[in-house]
Enzyme design. Structure first.
Site, PDB file in Angstrom:
ATOM      1  N   ASN A   1      33.356  50.837  17.412  1.00 36.62           N
ATOM      2  CA  ASN A   1      32.871  49.467  17.232  1.00 36.62           C
ATOM      3  C   ASN A   1      33.768  48.651  16.306  1.00 36.62           C
ATOM      4  OD1 ASN A   1      30.674  47.392  17.425  1.00 36.62           O
ATOM      5  ND2 ASN A   1      30.443  47.834  15.250  1.00 36.62           N
TER       6      ASN A   1
ATOM      7  N   GLU B   1      35.301  60.759  13.913  1.00 31.28           N
ATOM      8  CA  GLU B   1      33.897  60.734  14.340  1.00 31.28           C
ATOM      9  C   GLU B   1      33.518  62.145  14.782  1.00 31.28           C
ATOM     10  OE1 GLU B   1      30.205  60.331  15.238  1.00 31.28           O
ATOM     11  OE2 GLU B   1      31.257  58.619  14.350  1.00 31.28           O
TER      12      GLU B   1
ATOM     13  N   TYR C   1      33.645  57.804  10.092  1.00 29.38           N
ATOM     14  CA  TYR C   1      32.374  57.492  10.774  1.00 29.38           C
ATOM     15  C   TYR C   1      32.558  56.355  11.793  1.00 29.38           C
ATOM     16  CZ  TYR C   1      30.919  59.284   6.114  1.00 29.38           C
ATOM     17  OH  TYR C   1      30.795  59.976   4.938  1.00 29.38           O
TER      18      TYR C   1
ATOM     19  N   GLN D   1      24.892  49.606  17.195  1.00 33.47           N
ATOM     20  CA  GLN D   1      24.347  48.603  16.288  1.00 33.47           C
ATOM     21  C   GLN D   1      23.145  47.932  16.962  1.00 33.47           C
ATOM     22  OE1 GLN D   1      25.227  48.019  13.205  1.00 33.47           O
ATOM     23  NE2 GLN D   1      27.078  49.271  13.096  1.00 33.47           N
TER      24      GLN D   1
ATOM     25  N   ASP E   1      31.647  53.454   6.823  1.00 37.25           N
ATOM     26  CA  ASP E   1      30.302  52.989   7.180  1.00 37.25           C
ATOM     27  C   ASP E   1      29.418  54.228   7.187  1.00 37.25           C
ATOM     28  OD1 ASP E   1      28.038  51.797   8.140  1.00 37.25           O
ATOM     29  OD2 ASP E   1      28.889  51.163  10.055  1.00 37.25           O
TER      30      ASP E   1
ATOM     31  N   CYS F   1      24.304  50.759   4.906  1.00 38.08           N
ATOM     32  CA  CYS F   1      22.937  50.539   5.397  1.00 38.08           C
ATOM     33  C   CYS F   1      21.913  50.841   4.310  1.00 38.08           C
ATOM     34  CB  CYS F   1      22.671  51.387   6.636  1.00 38.08           C
ATOM     35  SG  CYS F   1      22.818  53.163   6.355  1.00 38.08           S
TER      36      CYS F   1
ATOM     37  N   GLU G   1      21.520  45.563   5.294  1.00 35.27           N
ATOM     38  CA  GLU G   1      22.884  45.960   5.666  1.00 35.27           C
ATOM     39  C   GLU G   1      23.832  45.087   4.853  1.00 35.27           C
ATOM     40  OE1 GLU G   1      25.065  48.424   8.685  1.00 35.27           O
ATOM     41  OE2 GLU G   1      22.935  48.240   8.242  1.00 35.27           O
TER      42      GLU G   1
END
Length: 363
Positions: free
Chosen positions: A220, A236, A215, A187, A296, A321, A355
């Site tokens: 995070n 991931e 994802y 990020q 995400d 995003c 975002e």
């Protein structure tokens, strides 16, 4: 480079207006808006290097006319990056081994005070470069920098010690440690990331059952959300991100989170029985009661198969995003779910990028 800081509030208001209009057809509650620091908010920066009769400059290119311009300071980047930019050029000036065919420098900084400097070359890096880079690292450490230096060239990557930094994020009064690998996604606005994580934790507080995350990157969100759920299963595709996530899980003492290295599309195929995957061998998917899903996705949004799968969950936490693809996905999701919460996170001040996040509950 100067920033129009006096216009920041107006620019954020325009983004708020745009996102509110995009979400209006889905009857959301009032938008929660999280403002960024107006300067020194970006933790990553990349610059081309210009050589001019023995002098070196950081440069960027004007996106409109493609003309290059010299960058002496970069006020959107962290203070640490700005300090390193100045120190690095002073230390390498006149050093033929370190400067010859150097064409780019990437910086990755942290709130914890660590920084990684990646130096990119159009030449093969040998023992002479390693020796000079080690001496450079020592000189910069003497100035108080806590840094890693990485050299990259065609099919080459040399990390003097390691190729990552460790970030520390205070989230709801607790410090979370995240390993961040250079040249991997993180990020970009660390303080905004904290606000995103706290908002996501508030949405999912008092949850029952398990969480599925697609994802997940370096963990995070999944690491910060884990204590709100019985168990967390996350996917991931990036090998380096999975390795970082495994380290972060152990470092933060999270015992109810498992990462699978596969894409969201592959996991959807596995869940639907379309394909079997060796990577799922030994993992009891039936042992999870995932009634909450976190996504995400990239700018393209959710693909149709994943969108259909997501729609089956009781609760959906969606960080986006790209508000346009979010709105496209909501055309379908709003048929079965209502928006309980909606938020704008200003990750990228002074740009048109937005975002956003929505917390959806099944009707």
């Amino acid at each position: 480079m100067t920033l129009p800081i006096e216009h920041y509030s107006d620019l954020l208001a325009k983004k708020t207006e745009n996102l509110t209009a995009l979400l209006a057809p889905f009857n959301p509650p009032p938008l929660q808006v999280f403002a960024s620091k107006p300067s020194h908010f970006r933790m990553r920066a990349e610059f081309r290097v210009w050589h001019d009769e023995g002098e070196l400059y950081h440069i960027m290119f004007n996106p409109e006319n493609k003309e290059r311009y010299r960058v002496e300071s970069f006020p959107i980047a962290s203070e640490l990056i700005n300090q390193m930019m100045r120190a690095l050029l002073v230390e390498i000036k006149g050093n033929e081994i370190l400067t010859r065919k150097l064409f780019q420098v990437d910086y990755l900084s942290t709130l914890s005070g660590e920084i990684a400097v990646s130096m990119l070359y159009h030449k093969t890096l040998g023992e002479e470069w390693i020796e000079q880079a080690k001496a450079l690292k020592t000189r910069l450490e003497t100035q108080g920098f806590k840094l890693q230096i990485i050299g990259r060239a065609n099919k080459q990557k040399i990390a003097l010690d390691c190729d990552y930094v460790e970030e520390i994020l205070p989230i709801h009064g607790k410090n979370y440690v995240y390993r961040q690998v250079e040249n991997s996604f993180t990020q970009p606005n660390a303080e905004m990331n904290i606000k995103m994580l706290e908002w996501a934790r508030d949405c999912t507080r008092n949850s029952e059952g398990d969480l599925l995350e697609l994802y997940c990157g370096n963990g995070n969100f999944s690491i910060a959300l884990a204590e709100n759920f019985r168990k967390v299963l996350a996917t991931e595709i990036s090998k380096s991100s999975v390795q970082s996530a495994q380290y972060n899980i152990e470092k933060n003492g999270v015992e109810n989170l498992q990462i699978i290295r596969m894409s969201a599309e592959e996991f959807t195929q596995a869940m639907n029985g379309v394909r079997e995957f060796y990577r799922l061998k030994g993992i009891d998917l039936k042992g999870y009661d995932c009634n909450t899903i976190f996504v995400d996705p990239p700018r393209a949004g959710l693909d149709q198969d994943t969108l259909n799968m997501v729609q089956e969950y009781e609760r959906i936490l969606y960080i986006s995003c790209n508000p346009e693809t979010l709105a496209d996905n909501l055309q379908q999701l709003s048929q079965t779910h209502r928006i309980e919460k909606a938020a704008l996170f200003d990750q990228f001040p002074y740009t048109h990028h937005i975002e956003s996040g929505v917390w959806l509950i099944k009707k």
